[in-house]
Design a protein around this motif. Sequence first.
Motif, PDB file in Angstrom:
ATOM      1  N   THR A  88       0.829  -1.193   0.000  1.00 28.53           N
ATOM      2  CA  THR A  88       0.000   0.000   0.000  1.00 28.53           C
ATOM      3  C   THR A  88       0.868   1.250   0.000  1.00 28.53           C
ATOM      4  OG1 THR A  88      -1.677   1.232   1.273  1.00 28.53           O
ATOM      5  CG2 THR A  88      -0.141  -0.116   2.522  1.00 28.53           C
ATOM      6  N   THR A  89       0.334   2.331  -0.514  1.00 29.96           N
ATOM      7  CA  THR A  89       0.936   3.629  -0.282  1.00 29.96           C
ATOM      8  C   THR A  89       0.602   4.061   1.151  1.00 29.96           C
ATOM      9  OG1 THR A  89      -1.047   4.537  -1.309  1.00 29.96           O
ATOM     10  CG2 THR A  89       0.928   4.382  -2.672  1.00 29.96           C
ATOM     11  N   HIS A  90       1.332   5.009   1.673  1.00 33.77           N
ATOM     12  CA  HIS A  90       1.027   5.488   3.029  1.00 33.77           C
ATOM     13  C   HIS A  90       0.872   7.006   3.019  1.00 33.77           C
ATOM     14  CE1 HIS A  90       5.558   5.388   3.052  1.00 33.77           C
ATOM     15  NE2 HIS A  90       5.388   6.599   3.541  1.00 33.77           N
ATOM     16  N   HIS A  91      -0.339   7.440   3.132  1.00 38.86           N
ATOM     17  CA  HIS A  91      -0.630   8.875   3.129  1.00 38.86           C
ATOM     18  C   HIS A  91      -0.844   9.313   4.575  1.00 38.86           C
ATOM     19  CE1 HIS A  91      -1.956  12.780   2.048  1.00 38.86           C
ATOM     20  NE2 HIS A  91      -2.126  12.500   0.769  1.00 38.86           N
ATOM     21  N   PRO A  92       0.055  10.130   5.127  1.00 41.46           N
ATOM     22  CA  PRO A  92      -0.037  10.442   6.556  1.00 41.46           C
ATOM     23  C   PRO A  92      -1.259  11.250   6.949  1.00 41.46           C
ATOM     24  CG  PRO A  92       1.660  11.782   5.505  1.00 41.46           C
ATOM     25  CD  PRO A  92       1.239  10.753   4.504  1.00 41.46           C
ATOM     26  N   PHE A  93      -1.960  11.857   5.981  1.00 38.91           N
ATOM     27  CA  PHE A  93      -3.116  12.681   6.316  1.00 38.91           C
ATOM     28  C   PHE A  93      -4.435  11.897   6.325  1.00 38.91           C
ATOM     29  CE2 PHE A  93      -0.374  16.332   5.197  1.00 38.91           C
ATOM     30  CZ  PHE A  93      -0.653  17.144   6.294  1.00 38.91           C
ATOM     31  N   TYR A  94      -4.385  10.578   6.166  1.00 37.67           N
ATOM     32  CA  TYR A  94      -5.638   9.827   6.051  1.00 37.67           C
ATOM     33  C   TYR A  94      -6.549  10.048   7.256  1.00 37.67           C
ATOM     34  CZ  TYR A  94      -9.045   6.142   6.336  1.00 37.67           C
ATOM     35  OH  TYR A  94     -10.222   5.469   6.487  1.00 37.67           O
ATOM     36  N   LEU A  95      -6.033   9.854   8.437  1.00 36.61           N
ATOM     37  CA  LEU A  95      -6.865   9.955   9.642  1.00 36.61           C
ATOM     38  C   LEU A  95      -7.403  11.367   9.813  1.00 36.61           C
ATOM     39  CD1 LEU A  95      -7.689   7.943  11.857  1.00 36.61           C
ATOM     40  CD2 LEU A  95      -5.828   8.862  13.261  1.00 36.61           C
ATOM     41  N   LYS A  96      -6.544  12.343   9.587  1.00 35.70           N
ATOM     42  CA  LYS A  96      -6.961  13.738   9.730  1.00 35.70           C
ATOM     43  C   LYS A  96      -8.007  14.108   8.686  1.00 35.70           C
ATOM     44  CE  LYS A  96      -4.890  18.297  10.523  1.00 35.70           C
ATOM     45  NZ  LYS A  96      -3.595  19.021  10.639  1.00 35.70           N
ATOM     46  N   ALA A  97      -7.819  13.636   7.466  1.00 36.92           N
ATOM     47  CA  ALA A  97      -8.712  14.021   6.369  1.00 36.92           C
ATOM     48  C   ALA A  97     -10.078  13.367   6.465  1.00 36.92           C
ATOM     49  CB  ALA A  97      -8.069  13.666   5.029  1.00 36.92           C
ATOM     50  N   THR A  98     -10.152  12.150   7.026  1.00 39.07           N
ATOM     51  CA  THR A  98     -11.403  11.402   6.996  1.00 39.07           C
ATOM     52  C   THR A  98     -12.134  11.341   8.328  1.00 39.07           C
ATOM     53  OG1 THR A  98     -10.255   9.310   7.442  1.00 39.07           O
ATOM     54  CG2 THR A  98     -10.544   9.933   5.132  1.00 39.07           C
ATOM     55  N   GLN A  99     -11.431  11.570   9.428  1.00 35.71           N
ATOM     56  CA  GLN A  99     -12.085  11.389  10.729  1.00 35.71           C
ATOM     57  C   GLN A  99     -11.854  12.541  11.709  1.00 35.71           C
ATOM     58  OE1 GLN A  99     -11.437   7.295  12.262  1.00 35.71           O
ATOM     59  NE2 GLN A  99     -10.775   6.791  10.184  1.00 35.71           N
ATOM     60  N   LEU A 100     -10.717  13.199  11.642  1.00 33.18           N
ATOM     61  CA  LEU A 100     -10.397  14.226  12.629  1.00 33.18           C
ATOM     62  C   LEU A 100     -10.799  15.626  12.193  1.00 33.18           C
ATOM     63  CD1 LEU A 100      -6.864  12.990  13.778  1.00 33.18           C
ATOM     64  CD2 LEU A 100      -9.117  12.407  14.700  1.00 33.18           C
ATOM     65  N   THR A 101     -11.217  15.770  10.955  1.00 32.87           N
ATOM     66  CA  THR A 101     -11.681  17.063  10.428  1.00 32.87           C
ATOM     67  C   THR A 101     -13.210  17.088  10.429  1.00 32.87           C
ATOM     68  OG1 THR A 101      -9.722  17.274   9.027  1.00 32.87           O
ATOM     69  CG2 THR A 101     -11.653  18.578   8.406  1.00 32.87           C
ATOM     70  N   PRO A 102     -13.841  18.178  10.844  1.00 34.78           N
ATOM     71  CA  PRO A 102     -15.309  18.243  10.807  1.00 34.78           C
ATOM     72  C   PRO A 102     -15.833  17.927   9.408  1.00 34.78           C
ATOM     73  CG  PRO A 102     -14.412  20.120  12.002  1.00 34.78           C
ATOM     74  CD  PRO A 102     -13.240  19.406  11.392  1.00 34.78           C
ATOM     75  N   PRO A 103     -16.961  17.225   9.315  1.00 37.86           N
ATOM     76  CA  PRO A 103     -17.470  16.795   8.007  1.00 37.86           C
ATOM     77  C   PRO A 103     -17.596  17.921   6.991  1.00 37.86           C
ATOM     78  CG  PRO A 103     -18.683  15.711   9.761  1.00 37.86           C
ATOM     79  CD  PRO A 103     -17.782  16.706  10.430  1.00 37.86           C
ATOM     80  N   GLU A 104     -18.018  19.090   7.426  1.00 40.61           N
ATOM     81  CA  GLU A 104     -18.226  20.186   6.482  1.00 40.61           C
ATOM     82  C   GLU A 104     -16.914  20.761   5.956  1.00 40.61           C
ATOM     83  OE1 GLU A 104     -18.205  21.910  10.659  1.00 40.61           O
ATOM     84  OE2 GLU A 104     -19.034  20.144   9.635  1.00 40.61           O
TER      85      GLU A 104
END
Length: 287
Positions: free
Chosen positions: A10-26
Amino acid sequence: MARLSAVLATTHHPFYLKATQLTPPEERMPQAAEWQQKVESYRETLTAADPDILVMVGADHFHQFFSDNYPTFLIGKQPRYDATFYNEEREFGIPPYLLEGHEDLSGYMLQGLLDRGFDFSVSHELKIDHSIICPIITTRPDADLPIVPIYTNIFAPPLPSPKRFWDLGRAIRSIIDEYPSDARIAAVGSGHLSLELGGPRQFGETGPDPVFDRKAIDWLASGDIDAILENVTHESMAGAGNATHGFMDLILMMGIAGPIEASYVDELDLFHTREMYMTWYPEGDPR
């Protein structure tokens, strides 16, 4: 003997968690929901393999090794591993982890690699960075399995050749096959497709070289090592992007699987990079 239940690259994108779960949906990026769905589908390919131990392959991003002393290949051998580094917590939102180690398999693999002509370094004080933690987050978020971490040099020239990474993968596979245990072992490794860091091609809509990305995914998915070794050199990777040499860790993972077709392939274009998710089942697809 141990069983190799799955190999994941797999590739490893360090922003995955921040982009999909730690940032408000809007405030999330437009691809966030699709990205999360793809990752969760990919996770199921490891869950289906039902592993007992994870062999994890990654590279240190100059957190603890530097150009003056960067080991070509290194294996960790300790009861537990700390993660994450401060800048990864600060910038990417990656939380700290404490991962259990598997010292017996680490020791057995170290000796087996030495016997096969790979002069590995060994660390008893290794700290894990996002090249391994990102795949933990995406494929085993409970972090509940012992790991054997293997680090490779994809950053500090002179670098090993693509052929050396393939050969290392084959060596790791033979050691897993010979390991005197009834454990089910999965190998999970992360690397890059075309990637530019800090250069003029970093901020495109896709990775810097979509043509390379398409060929690379097709070569890996079909197990075509001949095409990889014929076309992939340090120069061609540099031409695709200044950090594309991480592709060699994906070659290593295909080496563990062998020259076989992948059972699962998925991808996603994101800002400045293409994500890739691939799984091989050497014993047959358990799904």
